[in-house]
Design an enzyme around this catalytic site. Structure first.
Site, PDB file in Angstrom:
ATOM      1  N   LYS A 232       0.831  -1.208   0.000  1.00  0.00           N
ATOM      2  CA  LYS A 232       0.000   0.000   0.000  1.00  0.00           C
ATOM      3  C   LYS A 232       0.869   1.263   0.000  1.00  0.00           C
ATOM      4  O   LYS A 232       0.621   2.212  -0.761  1.00  0.00           O
ATOM      5  CB  LYS A 232      -0.919   0.001   1.223  1.00  0.00           C
ATOM      6  N   CYS A 286      -3.671  10.169   1.529  1.00  0.00           N
ATOM      7  CA  CYS A 286      -2.747   9.064   1.227  1.00  0.00           C
ATOM      8  C   CYS A 286      -1.390   9.538   0.717  1.00  0.00           C
ATOM      9  O   CYS A 286      -0.373   9.375   1.380  1.00  0.00           O
ATOM     10  CB  CYS A 286      -3.374   8.127   0.180  1.00  0.00           C
TER      11      CYS A 286
END
Length: 439
Positions: A232, A286
């Protein structure tokens, strides 16, 4: 008294837990990922309890409404609540699966801050039972899932939790499965995109994959928790590095007085070149955060990732100086009085209402402190300015009106709504366009 007030493993706790309804899944955190995940699962006949500590969120969702902007989400939530497949509460209740989707910010030194994961883990610990699955979905540093498992082990010594390398079947399975969705397409991509699922043990990964396959149409690839965590972080760091190249290229082009937008169009005619668009920086929950998790864990090795972060963090300051020079130039022309600046866009990306980590917010906040300036802010996806931008020299107005009244125009977000603006209204005005809106 709630189950959270009881001693873990006590007789009183067992009685309280047994009296509660057991849900198929309990989602901790009803934000930009948690709420769409809860609604998506509920649409596929998974009985979900959504948990959030914010009473405004609980109130909204309990009425079948939403507190965030995401296409298709309002309809999903309304339908799920009406069918009683989605319920809400401020504390967890027994469930077969617990999904933790809470924020993972970083501290001032860019070290990861797992306080919300810690609180979420402690909140579910009292209601865990044999056979349950706990999945961390929050974007996290490498090792976070193991740390969460350790916290659960400490909170519930009466249950057996998995240990890396242990082949024994645990009482509670623990895994990591990060989201990988694009704001504006979250409800679609939660279903269509592949998922990477990492378990503390292989059994944990397969148990988690079996759950996700109930509502995910993409492939569910299983691995270990640490690989899934770094996967991720790598995805978002890849994007950050590529954006940093575009942003740095815009600085180089400006030094040589070259139009960066024309430059990129020409360079991208090469069959193996695809330079991204530069902008005022990088924002969002993010890409502006996750690379620091890698840097924090591997500072000597992650040199390129650190440099990319520094380039993107510098870009808002560069834009701000460019605007200040435009203000000085305007005043040098003998224009007296207040300098009115039209600011187009506050969101961290086009066509969303998400302001998290937005470089546009940082730039606008700094401009509010410029003496003798009035900000006319156009952001079509919000109804009121955020608290940090509320002041006597700033107001939220429609884009056309802002441009009409302004001396300078600063473009910070490439919203579709701005593409149709009449260019005639820009005649005679200084433009600082960080997004190539009118290129």
């Amino acid at each position: 008294m709630s189950a959270l007030d009881l001693e873990p493993g006590s007789t009183a706790e067992a009685s309280a837990v047994s009296a509660m309804t057991t849900y198929d899944a309990c989602v901790i955190g009803l934000g930009y990922i948690g709420l769409p995940t809860a609604a998506t699962a509920a649409q596929r006949s998974i009985r979900v309890l959504g948990v959030d500590i914010d009473p405004r969120v609980i109130d909204a969702v309990s009425r079948g409404t939403i507190h965030i902007e995401e296409p298709g989400l309002a309809e999903q939530v309304a339908h799920a609540v009406e069918r009683k497949m989605l319920n809400v509460a401020r504390i967890p209740q027994p469930a077969d699966v617990f999904l933790i989707a809470v924020p993972t910010p970083f501290a001032e030194d860019h070290a990861p801050d797992l306080k919300y994961v810690y609180s979420a883990a402690l909140s579910v610990a009292p209601v865990l039972k044999q056979g349950d699955l706990v999945v961390l979905e929050s974007t996290s540093p490498v090792g976070a899932t193991e740390q969460m498992c350790a916290w659960l082990t400490e909170a519930r010594p009466d249950l057996q939790f998995p240990r890396q390398g242990d082949s024994a079947t645990p009482d509670v399975f623990v895994a990591y499965c990060p989201e990988r969705v694009l704001p504006g397409r979250t409800c679609i991509e939660l279903v269509k995109n592949d998922r990477v699922i990492g378990g503390i043990t292989p059994a944990c990964a397969h148990r988690a994959a079996a759950f996700y396959r109930r509502f995910v149409e993409g492939d569910c690839a299983v691995t270990d928790a640490r690989t899934a965590e770094l996967c991720k972080l790598s995805e978002n760091s890849f994007r950050d590095v590529n954006i940093a190249f575009a942003n740095e290229l815009s600085l180089v082009a400006a030094r040589f007085d070259i139009d960066v937008w024309s430059l990129i169009r020409l360079a991208n005619r090469h069959p193996r070149v695809n330079i991204l668009e530069p902008g005022p920086g990088v924002g969002g929950h993010c890409i502006a955060v996750d690379p620091w998790f890698i840097v924090s864990g591997a500072p000597e090795e992650a040199r390129l990732i650190r440099t990319a972060r520094e380039v993107n963090d510098y870009k808002p300051r560069w834009v701000l100086e460019k605007v200040r020079r435009a203000i000085a130039s305007h005043r040098a022309k003998g224009e007296g009085g207040i300098v009115r600046i039209a600011v187009l866009g506050l969101a961290f990306k086009p066509d969303v209402d998400d302001l998290r980590e937005s470089p546009a917010i940082a730039i606008t906040d700094a401009l509010m402190r410029e003496s003798g300036c009035e900000l006319l802010i156009a952001e079509p996806y919000i109804e009121a300015l955020p608290a940090e931008l509320q002041g006597p020299n700033a107001c939220l107005v429609e884009a056309r009106a802002a441009i009409a009244m302004a001396d300078l125009c600063v473009v910070l977000v490439k919203h579709r709504a701005f593409l149709s603006l009449d260019l005639a209204g820009l005649t005679g005005k200084t433009i600082v366009d960080t997004k190539g809106l009118w290129q």
